[in-house]
Structure formats: structure tokens, C-alpha cells
Scaffold this active site. Structure first.
Site, PDB file in Angstrom:
ATOM      1  N   ARG A  41      28.362  34.972  46.241  1.00  0.00           N
ATOM      2  CA  ARG A  41      28.071  35.193  47.661  1.00  0.00           C
ATOM      3  C   ARG A  41      28.479  36.602  48.094  1.00  0.00           C
ATOM      4  NH1 ARG A  41      31.415  32.126  50.785  1.00  0.00           N
ATOM      5  NH2 ARG A  41      32.660  31.246  49.094  1.00  0.00           N
ATOM      6  N   TYR A  51      47.318  38.748  52.758  1.00  0.00           N
ATOM      7  CA  TYR A  51      46.105  39.437  52.280  1.00  0.00           C
ATOM      8  C   TYR A  51      46.383  40.934  52.082  1.00  0.00           C
ATOM      9  CZ  TYR A  51      41.091  40.737  52.401  1.00  0.00           C
ATOM     10  OH  TYR A  51      39.834  41.233  52.120  1.00  0.00           O
TER      11      TYR A  51
HETATM   12  P1  NDP Z   1      32.989  35.774  50.569  1.00  0.00           P
HETATM   13  O1  NDP Z   1      33.929  34.828  51.223  1.00  0.00           O
HETATM   14  O2  NDP Z   1      31.642  35.984  51.154  1.00  0.00           O
HETATM   15  O3  NDP Z   1      32.812  35.386  49.007  1.00  0.00           O
HETATM   16  C1  NDP Z   1      33.951  35.166  48.224  1.00  0.00           C
HETATM   17  C2  NDP Z   1      33.543  35.055  46.779  1.00  0.00           C
HETATM   18  O4  NDP Z   1      34.726  34.900  45.975  1.00  0.00           O
HETATM   19  C3  NDP Z   1      32.665  33.842  46.489  1.00  0.00           C
HETATM   20  O5  NDP Z   1      31.725  34.220  45.512  1.00  0.00           O
HETATM   21  C4  NDP Z   1      33.648  32.824  45.953  1.00  0.00           C
HETATM   22  O6  NDP Z   1      33.071  31.873  45.049  1.00  0.00           O
HETATM   23  C5  NDP Z   1      34.593  33.736  45.179  1.00  0.00           C
HETATM   24  N1  NDP Z   1      35.921  33.158  44.949  1.00  0.00           N
HETATM   25  C6  NDP Z   1      36.841  32.773  45.864  1.00  0.00           C
HETATM   26  N2  NDP Z   1      37.938  32.287  45.254  1.00  0.00           N
HETATM   27  C7  NDP Z   1      37.702  32.351  43.914  1.00  0.00           C
HETATM   28  C8  NDP Z   1      38.434  31.977  42.770  1.00  0.00           C
HETATM   29  N3  NDP Z   1      39.652  31.421  42.851  1.00  0.00           N
HETATM   30  N4  NDP Z   1      37.878  32.192  41.534  1.00  0.00           N
HETATM   31  C9  NDP Z   1      36.634  32.728  41.422  1.00  0.00           C
HETATM   32  N5  NDP Z   1      35.891  33.100  42.487  1.00  0.00           N
HETATM   33  C10 NDP Z   1      36.412  32.913  43.717  1.00  0.00           C
HETATM   34  O7  NDP Z   1      33.801  37.162  50.499  1.00  0.00           O
HETATM   35  P2  NDP Z   1      33.310  38.670  50.645  1.00  0.00           P
HETATM   36  O8  NDP Z   1      32.057  38.889  49.912  1.00  0.00           O
HETATM   37  O9  NDP Z   1      33.404  39.056  52.063  1.00  0.00           O
HETATM   38  O10 NDP Z   1      34.507  39.432  49.897  1.00  0.00           O
HETATM   39  C11 NDP Z   1      34.436  39.883  48.561  1.00  0.00           C
HETATM   40  C12 NDP Z   1      35.649  40.761  48.282  1.00  0.00           C
HETATM   41  O11 NDP Z   1      35.657  41.868  49.183  1.00  0.00           O
HETATM   42  C13 NDP Z   1      36.983  40.046  48.473  1.00  0.00           C
HETATM   43  O12 NDP Z   1      37.911  40.487  47.498  1.00  0.00           O
HETATM   44  C14 NDP Z   1      37.414  40.496  49.850  1.00  0.00           C
HETATM   45  O13 NDP Z   1      38.806  40.434  50.003  1.00  0.00           O
HETATM   46  C15 NDP Z   1      36.899  41.916  49.863  1.00  0.00           C
HETATM   47  N6  NDP Z   1      36.729  42.481  51.189  1.00  0.00           N
HETATM   48  C16 NDP Z   1      35.844  41.928  52.089  1.00  0.00           C
HETATM   49  C17 NDP Z   1      35.711  42.496  53.330  1.00  0.00           C
HETATM   50  C18 NDP Z   1      34.748  41.958  54.351  1.00  0.00           C
HETATM   51  O14 NDP Z   1      34.763  42.485  55.475  1.00  0.00           O
HETATM   52  N7  NDP Z   1      33.918  40.994  54.055  1.00  0.00           N
HETATM   53  C19 NDP Z   1      36.500  43.661  53.744  1.00  0.00           C
HETATM   54  C20 NDP Z   1      37.377  44.162  52.720  1.00  0.00           C
HETATM   55  C21 NDP Z   1      37.485  43.578  51.502  1.00  0.00           C
HETATM   56  P3  NDP Z   1      32.380  30.491  45.588  1.00  0.00           P
HETATM   57  O15 NDP Z   1      31.026  30.880  46.120  1.00  0.00           O
HETATM   58  O16 NDP Z   1      32.292  29.620  44.372  1.00  0.00           O
HETATM   59  O17 NDP Z   1      33.269  29.946  46.648  1.00  0.00           O
END
Ligand code: NDP
Length: 247
Positions: free
Chosen positions: A15, A155
Site C-alpha cells: 500500500r 515514532y
Molecule cells: P501505509 O500505512 O499506507 O502502509 C504501510 C505498509 O507497511 C503496508 O504495506 C503494510 O502492510 C506494511 N506493514 C506494516 N507493518 C508491517 C510489518 N510488521 N511487516 C511488514 N509490513 C508491514 O503507510 P505509508 O505508505 O504512509 O508509509 C510507508 C513508510 O513511510 C512508513 O515507514 C512510514 O513511517 C513512512 N512515512 C510516511 C509518511 C506519510 O505521511 N504517509 C511520512 C513520513 C514517513 P499491510 O498492507 O499488509 O498492512
């Protein structure tokens, strides 16, 4: 830029930002292994979108917070593909709360997924990359890891931890042809930020010189650059992609 022939693993590729990274790396010719933890349908959507654009990809389930699952998954990937060239540590979660109210479980869950997961996956690919004498490790941190944020002590600690980890491992692996860098997104529209109230979103927008939230593709572009040969002399660095929110 071409990533033709490269094998890439993207954690949390099902995602949001991870999906955009998978799509971009595949469009540049890499075979992309899409990791997810609990959402096979979303992972399948990522896979389908890449395949229908002519790319090579497959999905794999593992929890980045669980050492045995990672060991098993990378063993399977290395057996099937013989190498891993690019690792993007993107999987991340939030469990927000003010310090006074933050439970130990909220702390542990976020640190285990967002920081220990980066350590475990990096360790799992490092031997293969050292043998190949080529590798790209790209860690997704956050503006919050640099600036802090009220309500996100867990975080921010994990994301700041990624910064020190990235620089240390960059020093350890530089002589083996492996670069280790990070991308620090600002506020990007994904499931993680979609539920913010209009009031909070407007407050955030006021802090962004460009006046808008970013898109997942903005992060994918920075990751693609760091994964490419264009970035061969760049290591231990962070690209900030935040519309000017933090300079
Ligand atoms: P989303 O919540 O949209 O997606 C999170 C993703 O991480 C999903 O694919 C989920 O898998 C996966 N995931 C969560 N936990 C685990 C786990 N234990 N093992 C494997 N996969 C896992 O997040 P974002 O796309 O917004 O964020 C992606 C990255 O960017 C993160 O590290 C976030 O901290 C960072 N980030 C995001 C920001 C934002 O504004 N959105 C800003 C700054 C940093 P599943 O689909 O199976 O649940």
C-alpha cells in the site's frame, strides 16, 4: 536510469508509499518482491498493477518485526532469485499518543516494526550483497525523525534511530560496493495520513511552503535515484521530500 536485471525487495509494498516504490522500481526494469504483513488483497493489487504494465513481480508475506519470518523469507528469495540487489525498508506503523498516556505496548510495537525491522531486514541481505560486491539499501525515515512531533515520541524515536543506523551501516558496508541511504518524507497522502481531521491537515499545510501534501510517487522518485547507478557515490545520506516543510 535503468534497474534492468536487478532484484529488489520492498517491505510494506502492498500500500501507500511502498506500492509507489514497487511500481517505480519495476518500471525501471527491476524484478520487485512486494512484502506485506496482513493485507494479501492489497499486495495482489500492487502485483497486478505492475504485471499489467509489463513488469516482473511477486508478493511475499512476512512480519518485519519477527526475526524467524525474515530469515525464512530471505532464504526463500535468495534460493529463487540467487541475489538481492536493492532493499527498501519502508514498512512502518504509527501508534500515536502523548507521552504521559503512551503505553509500553505502543512503544514496543512501533520500535519493533519501524526500527528493529530495518535492522533485521538489512542484516538478512547484507551477506548476499557483500558477496555480490553491489547493493543498495534505502531506509524510509520521516521528517518527524529529524524534527520531532508531539504525540509521536515512539515514532520519532524509531525514525531518528533509522538515521543513526543508516549512517553506521553505510560506513560498515561502503568498501563492499554497498550504499546505505535514507529518504525522509514529509506529509504524504496514504492510509497513514488519510484519516487526519481537516483542521489538522490545514495546520500541516500551513507549515509546508509548497502548501500541499505530497504524493507517494514523490518518494518513489527519490528512492529510484538512490537505487540507481547515478547515485553510486552517495552513501550515508538522506533526501528530504517534504515540500520545504523542514530544511
Ligand atoms: P501505509 O500505512 O499506507 O502502509 C504501510 C505498509 O507497511 C503496508 O504495506 C503494510 O502492510 C506494511 N506493514 C506494516 N507493518 C508491517 C510489518 N510488521 N511487516 C511488514 N509490513 C508491514 O503507510 P505509508 O505508505 O504512509 O508509509 C510507508 C513508510 O513511510 C512508513 O515507514 C512510514 O513511517 C513512512 N512515512 C510516511 C509518511 C506519510 O505521511 N504517509 C511520512 C513520513 C514517513 P499491510 O498492507 O499488509 O498492512
Amino acid at each position: 536510469m535503468s534497474l534492468s536485471g536487478k532484484i529488489a525487495v520492498v517491505t510494506g509494498g502492498s500500500r501507500g508509499i511502498g506500492r509507489a516504490i514497487c511500481q517505480r522500481l519495476a518500471a525501471l526494469g527491476a524484478t520487485v518482491i512486494v512484502n506485506y504483513v496482513s493485507n494479501p488483497a492489497a499486495a495482489e493489487e500492487t502485483v497486478q498493477s505492475i504485471q499489467s504494465a509489463g513488469g516482473k513481480t511477486e508478493a511475499i508475506q512476512f512480519n518485519v518485526a519477527v526475526a524467524e519470518e525474515i530469515e525464512q523469507a530471505f532464504k526463500q528469495i535468495l534460493e529463487a532469485h540467487g541475489r538481492v540487489d536493492i532493499l527498501v525498508n519502508n514498512a512502518g506503523i504509527t501508534r500515536d499518543g502523548l507521552l504521559m498516556k503512551m503505553k509500553e505496548e505502543q512503544w514496543d510495537e512501533v520500535l519493533n516494526t519501524n526500527l528493529k525491522g530495518v535492522f533485521l531486514c538489512t542484516k538478512a541481505v547484507s551477506r548476499a550483497m557483500m558477496k555480490q560486491r553491489w547493493g543498495r539499501i534505502i531506509n524510509i525515515t520521516s521528517v518527524v525523525g529529524f524534527a520531532g512531533n508531539a504525540g509521536q515520541a515512539n515514532y520519532a524515536a524509531a525514525k531518528a534511530g533509522i538515521i543513526g543506523f543508516t549512517k553506521s551501516v553505510a560506513r560498515e558496508l561502503a568498501s563492499r560496493g554497498i550504499t546505505v541511504n535514507g529518504v525522509a518524507p514529509g506529509y504524504i497522502i496514504t492510509d497513514m495520513t488519510r484519516d487526519l481531521s481537516e483542521e489538522v491537515t490545514n495546520t500541516i499545510k500551513n507549515e509546508i511552503p509548497m502548501g500541499v501534501l505530497g504524493e507517494a510517487e514523490d518518494i518513489a522518485g527519490a528512492v529510484a535515484y538512490l537505487a540507481s547507478d547515478e547515485a553510486r557515490y552517495v552513501t550515508g545520506q538522506f533526501i528530504h521530500v517534504n515540500g520545504g516543510m523542514f530544511m
